[in-house]
Write a protein that holds these residues in place. Structure first.
Motif, PDB file in Angstrom:
ATOM      1  N   GLY B  29      -7.079  -6.863   1.694  1.00  0.00           N
ATOM      2  CA  GLY B  29      -7.821  -6.474   0.506  1.00  0.00           C
ATOM      3  C   GLY B  29      -7.050  -5.568  -0.440  1.00  0.00           C
ATOM      4  N   GLU B  30      -5.863  -5.144  -0.039  1.00  0.00           N
ATOM      5  CA  GLU B  30      -5.071  -4.241  -0.873  1.00  0.00           C
ATOM      6  C   GLU B  30      -4.275  -4.985  -1.936  1.00  0.00           C
ATOM      7  N   VAL B  31      -3.920  -4.249  -2.992  1.00  0.00           N
ATOM      8  CA  VAL B  31      -2.850  -4.714  -3.873  1.00  0.00           C
ATOM      9  C   VAL B  31      -1.714  -3.710  -3.716  1.00  0.00           C
ATOM     10  N   GLY B 186     -10.979 -10.535  -3.845  1.00  0.00           N
ATOM     11  CA  GLY B 186     -10.826 -10.258  -2.416  1.00  0.00           C
ATOM     12  C   GLY B 186      -9.501 -10.697  -1.828  1.00  0.00           C
ATOM     13  N   LEU B 187      -8.631 -11.263  -2.650  1.00  0.00           N
ATOM     14  CA  LEU B 187      -7.338 -11.705  -2.115  1.00  0.00           C
ATOM     15  C   LEU B 187      -6.366 -10.524  -2.030  1.00  0.00           C
ATOM     16  N   THR B 188      -5.640 -10.459  -0.933  1.00  0.00           N
ATOM     17  CA  THR B 188      -4.618  -9.426  -0.775  1.00  0.00           C
ATOM     18  C   THR B 188      -3.372  -9.843  -1.555  1.00  0.00           C
ATOM     19  N   VAL B 189      -2.811  -8.888  -2.327  1.00  0.00           N
ATOM     20  CA  VAL B 189      -1.684  -9.236  -3.186  1.00  0.00           C
ATOM     21  C   VAL B 189      -0.534  -8.265  -2.950  1.00  0.00           C
ATOM     22  N   MET B 190       0.669  -8.813  -2.845  1.00  0.00           N
ATOM     23  CA  MET B 190       1.857  -7.974  -2.846  1.00  0.00           C
ATOM     24  C   MET B 190       2.652  -8.329  -4.091  1.00  0.00           C
ATOM     25  N   LEU B 191       2.896  -7.313  -4.920  1.00  0.00           N
ATOM     26  CA  LEU B 191       3.469  -7.546  -6.229  1.00  0.00           C
ATOM     27  C   LEU B 191       4.832  -6.875  -6.299  1.00  0.00           C
ATOM     28  N   SER B 203      -2.393  -1.487  -8.949  1.00  0.00           N
ATOM     29  CA  SER B 203      -2.260  -1.546  -7.487  1.00  0.00           C
ATOM     30  C   SER B 203      -3.015  -0.429  -6.803  1.00  0.00           C
ATOM     31  N   ASP B 204      -3.234  -0.624  -5.489  1.00  0.00           N
ATOM     32  CA  ASP B 204      -3.816   0.433  -4.679  1.00  0.00           C
ATOM     33  C   ASP B 204      -2.716   1.343  -4.137  1.00  0.00           C
ATOM     34  N   ARG B 205      -1.635   0.702  -3.660  1.00  0.00           N
ATOM     35  CA  ARG B 205      -0.537   1.473  -3.093  1.00  0.00           C
ATOM     36  C   ARG B 205       0.770   0.939  -3.639  1.00  0.00           C
ATOM     37  N   GLY B 206       1.821   1.707  -3.403  1.00  0.00           N
ATOM     38  CA  GLY B 206       3.117   1.227  -3.841  1.00  0.00           C
ATOM     39  C   GLY B 206       4.243   1.712  -2.946  1.00  0.00           C
ATOM     40  N   TYR B 207       5.324   0.959  -2.962  1.00  0.00           N
ATOM     41  CA  TYR B 207       6.553   1.376  -2.296  1.00  0.00           C
ATOM     42  C   TYR B 207       7.654   1.380  -3.347  1.00  0.00           C
TER      43      TYR B 207
END
Lengths: 297, 236
Positions: B29-31, B186-191, B203-207
């Motif tokens: 559920g995160e972006v 509801g799709l989990t996304v890695m951007l 986004s919710d979190r970032g690296y």
């Protein structure tokens, strides 16, 4: 000069040209997907002709009915040749898009297959027997149409149409096209490159098998029978556009017409010169061929 | 447990190591944004996850199953879908065929008509142009096809590599709005992005990836406020 002769030659040229196109179809399909020229394609045709010859001789079936044996047998033959012989090279040279070594391997395969045929079947020219189509002609006034060539031309159109529908309409066909355009992006869509390569090679070889069944009723079988067809197919696919189904048929008809109508105007040995001159001209003017599409990937 | 867990992954191109003991996780559920400059290893990371590249050590677990020994086409079957950098459409195929090619895996193929309708609802312009060859579309439209093609595979996690690359600012805003809308369903996304401001703000979190290592991680808002990010990536 009589117009009837010209018309007769035109009909012969179109029929034989379509059959050349059928042989070239297998080559163009394999090129379209793997991006390498299969120099063993003429030998695949030779194998197809022997398979057709023995299938008919042993079973007594009509050569076109024998396709139910020939097509699956040739598909599996091509599938495993790619899987066992060609795939390892692609893996070894995975950073090269069009590994030149594949051309060398297929050339080696050509020599091995032709000489195996010589070893096993001997140098004899074999004519199909029983041959229900032998020497049959349709007569329209002064014009004669060879029945086995007419059947061959119809088989060509049916095969091309079937291939086209397969590529355009089916899930697997779409996967084959996707792989031919961008194999890495296709694998990201869940389309396995090796499986598609195997299948494309299998289909191309099966088409060579169909060509074999079409040719044997009016063309003798011998171990090097593939060579003239191999060279012609290469010219045809470059004329029509590498990878194009309809280009292969049109290229075939052009070559067929030059070969059969040409001798009315010149010594027949010159017709080959015209074919190659046209081949060069196309390479100079439109390198992607008459129906080829430029693509970057 | 996280949906995607990357643990101590090392990747090298020949002698040149690109990723060093990378640890990244994405929860359902995160972006999650992965930001960093050119050559930081962002695309290499995605290629390693989708098995286009092999890691020399470390593990990649998705949905509790190891992915690091699978070929790329099987990674997709598990719902881990990578939309590659530069769009990589099937140029001579129609828009519709591009999208359908995305639904190659069995599960996705069974529901392809329904997914296709959803993609067309999200990108009405693609329906208008469904019979055109993909190469004739504009850059923004091509990016829509690339994202749509990824969605057609019925992903559990959609990984997007630089969706804003080469697009006009107005289109970039539109693409990011769309990504947010996809995530809201509801799709989990890695951007993976170089456009730090846009990607972190949705986004919710970032690296932050630097020289093949995760230099920072945290909530997207915290990263946006961090003096280091502001100076190094936003120039303010």
């Amino acid at each position: 000069m009589d117009l009837v002769f010209i018309a007769q030659d035109c009909i012969n040229g179109v029929l034989m040209g379509l059959i050349y196109g059928l042989v070239a179809l297998g080559l163009t399909l394999i090129f379209g997907v793997l991006k390498v020229i299969n120099f063993a394609h003429g030998s695949f045709l030779m194998v197809g002709m022997y398979v057709a010859y023995w299938a008919v001789t042993l079973s007594g079936l009509h050569p076109y009915l024998a396709l139910v044996i020939i097509v699956p047998a040739m598909f599996l033959f091509g599938y495993w040749i790619q899987n066992l012989l060609i795939r390892p090279i692609f893996i070894a040279e995975k950073n090269v898009r069009e590994p030149i070594t594949v051309i060398i391997v297929t050339t080696g395969l050509w020599y091995v297959l032709d000489n195996l045929a010589l070893l096993v079947f001997g140098p004899d020219y074999r004519a199909l027997a029983p041959n229900p189509l032998k020497g049959q002609m349709l007569e329209f006034g002064e014009i004669f149409i060879s029945v086995p060539k007419l059947y061959g031309a119809i088989a060509t159109l049916a095969t091309a149409g079937g291939l086209y529908l397969f590529l355009q309409r089916t899930r697997l066909g779409r996967a084959v096209r996707a792989t031919s355009l961008d194999r890495e992006a296709a694998s990201l869509m869940g389309i396995g490159q090796w499986k598609i390569f195997n299948i494309a090679f299998g289909i191309g070889t099966a088409v060579a098998g169909i060509s074999g069944a079409v040719l044997t009723p009016f063309y003798n079988v011998y171990p090097t029978v593939g060579i003239p067809f191999d060279i012609k197919s290469f010219v045809i696919v470059v004329l029509g556009g590498l990878g194009s189904i309809w280009g292969a048929l049109v290229g075939g008809v052009i070559v067929g017409l030059i070969e059969s109508v040409g001798p009315n105007f010149m010594a027949s040995t010159w017709t080959e010169g015209i074919v190659y001159a046209l081949f060069l001209l196309v390479l100079f003017v439109k390198p992607s061929g008459l129906f080829g599409q430029k693509q970057d990937w | 447990m996280a949906l995607l867990d990357i643990e101590n992954v090392n990747v090298a191109y020949g002698d040149v190591q690109v990723l060093f003991d990378l640890n990244i996780s994405v929860h359902e559920g995160e972006v999650v944004s992965i930001i960093g400059g050119n050559g930081a290893g962002k695309s290499t990371m995605l290629k390693t996850i989708s098995a286009l590249m092999q890691s020399s050590s470390g593990s990649i677990m998705f949905d509790g199953k190891p992915m690091h020994n699978l070929p790329p086409e099987e990674v997709v079957n598990h719902g881990l879908v990578h939309v590659p950098e530069g769009r990589r459409l099937f140029s001579l195929m129609s828009v519709r065929d591009n999208l359908l090619a995305g639904a190659h895996n069995k599960k996705a193929y069974a529901v392809r008509e329904k997914t296709l309708e959803e993609v067309y609802t999200m990108f009405p312009r693609l329906e208008e142009r469904q019979d055109q060859a993909a190469m004739t579309l504009s850059g923004g439209e091509q990016q829509m096809v690339a994202i749509g093609r990824g969605l057609m595979a019925c992903p559990k996690l959609l990984m997007l590599d630089e969706p804003s690359l080469g697009l006009a600012p107005i289109l970039i805003a539109e693409i990011f709005r769309t990504i947010r809308a996809i995530a809201d369903k509801g799709l989990t996304v890695m951007l993976v992005e170089q456009d730090v401001k846009h990607s972190l703000s949705l986004s919710d979190r970032g690296y932050v990836l630097e020289h093949g290592r995760a230099a920072m991680e945290g909530a997207a808002n915290d990263l946006l406020d961090s003096p280091y990010i502001r100076e190094a990536y936003l120039g303010i």
